[in-house]
Scaffold this motif. Sequence first.
Motif, PDB file in Angstrom:
ATOM      1  N   THR A  15     -68.232  78.218  59.209  1.00 55.89           N
ATOM      2  CA  THR A  15     -67.552  79.075  60.179  1.00 55.89           C
ATOM      3  C   THR A  15     -66.691  80.147  59.521  1.00 55.89           C
ATOM      4  O   THR A  15     -66.348  81.133  60.163  1.00 55.89           O
ATOM      5  N   GLU A  16     -66.343  79.969  58.244  1.00 57.32           N
ATOM      6  CA  GLU A  16     -65.590  81.012  57.536  1.00 57.32           C
ATOM      7  C   GLU A  16     -66.388  82.312  57.518  1.00 57.32           C
ATOM      8  O   GLU A  16     -65.845  83.392  57.703  1.00 57.32           O
ATOM      9  N   VAL A  17     -67.683  82.197  57.302  1.00 58.89           N
ATOM     10  CA  VAL A  17     -68.560  83.372  57.253  1.00 58.89           C
ATOM     11  C   VAL A  17     -68.583  84.065  58.610  1.00 58.89           C
ATOM     12  O   VAL A  17     -68.463  85.289  58.701  1.00 58.89           O
ATOM     13  N   LYS A  18     -68.702  83.277  59.680  1.00 57.65           N
ATOM     14  CA  LYS A  18     -68.750  83.850  61.030  1.00 57.65           C
ATOM     15  C   LYS A  18     -67.443  84.566  61.364  1.00 57.65           C
ATOM     16  O   LYS A  18     -67.452  85.656  61.927  1.00 57.65           O
ATOM     17  N   SER A  19     -66.313  83.967  61.030  1.00 52.18           N
ATOM     18  CA  SER A  19     -65.017  84.598  61.296  1.00 52.18           C
ATOM     19  C   SER A  19     -64.871  85.890  60.509  1.00 52.18           C
ATOM     20  O   SER A  19     -64.382  86.892  61.026  1.00 52.18           O
ATOM     21  N   LEU A  20     -65.298  85.873  59.267  1.00 49.31           N
ATOM     22  CA  LEU A  20     -65.205  87.067  58.427  1.00 49.31           C
ATOM     23  C   LEU A  20     -66.071  88.194  58.981  1.00 49.31           C
ATOM     24  O   LEU A  20     -65.643  89.344  59.034  1.00 49.31           O
ATOM     25  N   GLY A  23     -64.478  90.112  61.602  1.00 53.67           N
ATOM     26  CA  GLY A  23     -63.289  90.855  61.200  1.00 53.67           C
ATOM     27  C   GLY A  23     -62.003  90.078  61.357  1.00 53.67           C
ATOM     28  O   GLY A  23     -60.928  90.654  61.449  1.00 53.67           O
ATOM     29  N   ARG A  24     -62.090  88.757  61.385  1.00 56.12           N
ATOM     30  CA  ARG A  24     -60.922  87.913  61.604  1.00 56.12           C
ATOM     31  C   ARG A  24     -60.371  87.384  60.280  1.00 56.12           C
ATOM     32  O   ARG A  24     -60.217  86.191  60.086  1.00 56.12           O
ATOM     33  N   CYS A  25     -60.077  88.316  59.391  1.00 53.69           N
ATOM     34  CA  CYS A  25     -59.587  87.962  58.063  1.00 53.69           C
ATOM     35  C   CYS A  25     -58.471  88.924  57.666  1.00 53.69           C
ATOM     36  O   CYS A  25     -58.517  90.102  57.997  1.00 53.69           O
ATOM     37  N   SER A  26     -57.475  88.412  56.957  1.00 52.30           N
ATOM     38  CA  SER A  26     -56.390  89.258  56.477  1.00 52.30           C
ATOM     39  C   SER A  26     -56.131  88.973  55.000  1.00 52.30           C
ATOM     40  O   SER A  26     -55.984  87.823  54.599  1.00 52.30           O
ATOM     41  N   MET A  40     -58.154  82.087  41.519  1.00 51.90           N
ATOM     42  CA  MET A  40     -57.814  81.530  42.828  1.00 51.90           C
ATOM     43  C   MET A  40     -57.094  82.601  43.639  1.00 51.90           C
ATOM     44  O   MET A  40     -56.248  83.319  43.109  1.00 51.90           O
ATOM     45  N   ILE A  41     -57.433  82.711  44.927  1.00 48.85           N
ATOM     46  CA  ILE A  41     -56.765  83.665  45.810  1.00 48.85           C
ATOM     47  C   ILE A  41     -55.774  82.899  46.686  1.00 48.85           C
ATOM     48  O   ILE A  41     -56.084  81.827  47.198  1.00 48.85           O
ATOM     49  N   TYR A  42     -54.586  83.444  46.819  1.00 48.01           N
ATOM     50  CA  TYR A  42     -53.521  82.831  47.607  1.00 48.01           C
ATOM     51  C   TYR A  42     -53.086  83.803  48.697  1.00 48.01           C
ATOM     52  O   TYR A  42     -53.058  85.006  48.485  1.00 48.01           O
ATOM     53  N   GLY A  43     -52.729  83.274  49.847  1.00 50.77           N
ATOM     54  CA  GLY A  43     -52.209  84.098  50.929  1.00 50.77           C
ATOM     55  C   GLY A  43     -53.271  84.760  51.792  1.00 50.77           C
ATOM     56  O   GLY A  43     -52.943  85.505  52.703  1.00 50.77           O
ATOM     57  N   MET A  44     -54.533  84.495  51.536  1.00 52.97           N
ATOM     58  CA  MET A  44     -55.603  85.050  52.363  1.00 52.97           C
ATOM     59  C   MET A  44     -55.729  84.201  53.620  1.00 52.97           C
ATOM     60  O   MET A  44     -55.651  82.980  53.561  1.00 52.97           O
ATOM     61  N   HIS A  45     -55.905  84.856  54.757  1.00 49.94           N
ATOM     62  CA  HIS A  45     -56.017  84.117  56.016  1.00 49.94           C
ATOM     63  C   HIS A  45     -57.338  84.441  56.696  1.00 49.94           C
ATOM     64  O   HIS A  45     -57.664  85.604  56.908  1.00 49.94           O
ATOM     65  N   ILE A  46     -58.097  83.392  57.012  1.00 44.38           N
ATOM     66  CA  ILE A  46     -59.316  83.528  57.807  1.00 44.38           C
ATOM     67  C   ILE A  46     -59.079  82.734  59.084  1.00 44.38           C
ATOM     68  O   ILE A  46     -58.881  81.520  59.042  1.00 44.38           O
ATOM     69  N   SER A  47     -59.074  83.426  60.222  1.00 41.87           N
ATOM     70  CA  SER A  47     -58.839  82.762  61.507  1.00 41.87           C
ATOM     71  C   SER A  47     -59.987  81.821  61.841  1.00 41.87           C
ATOM     72  O   SER A  47     -61.138  82.085  61.474  1.00 41.87           O
ATOM     73  N   PRO A  48     -59.694  80.742  62.571  1.00 40.99           N
ATOM     74  CA  PRO A  48     -60.760  79.818  62.977  1.00 40.99           C
ATOM     75  C   PRO A  48     -61.795  80.518  63.848  1.00 40.99           C
ATOM     76  O   PRO A  48     -61.459  81.394  64.646  1.00 40.99           O
ATOM     77  N   TYR A  49     -63.042  80.131  63.689  1.00 37.29           N
ATOM     78  CA  TYR A  49     -64.123  80.687  64.498  1.00 37.29           C
ATOM     79  C   TYR A  49     -64.078  80.061  65.883  1.00 37.29           C
ATOM     80  O   TYR A  49     -63.953  78.855  66.028  1.00 37.29           O
TER      81      TYR A  49
END
Length: 50
Positions: A15-20, A23-26, A40-49
Motif C-alpha cells: 500500500t505504500e506504493v499506492k499511497s505514493l 501523491g500522499r507523501c511528504s 536511511m531516510i528519517y522524517g518521511m511520511h507516507i499516509s495510509p492507503y
Amino acid sequence: FIEEKYEAGIALHGTEVKSLRMGRCSVKESFIRIDNGEVMIYGMHISPYE
C-alpha cells in the motif's frame, strides 16, 4: 553547505506504493543518515492507503 551529492532509490511495498502514486507523501522535513554503509531516510511520511 553541500559537500557531496548522492542519488538513490527507495524500496516500497504494497500500500505504500499506492499511497505514493496518489501523491500522499511528504519529504519536507526528511533527512538521511549513512550508517555502516546503509542509507536511511528519517522524517518521511507516507499516509495510509484508503
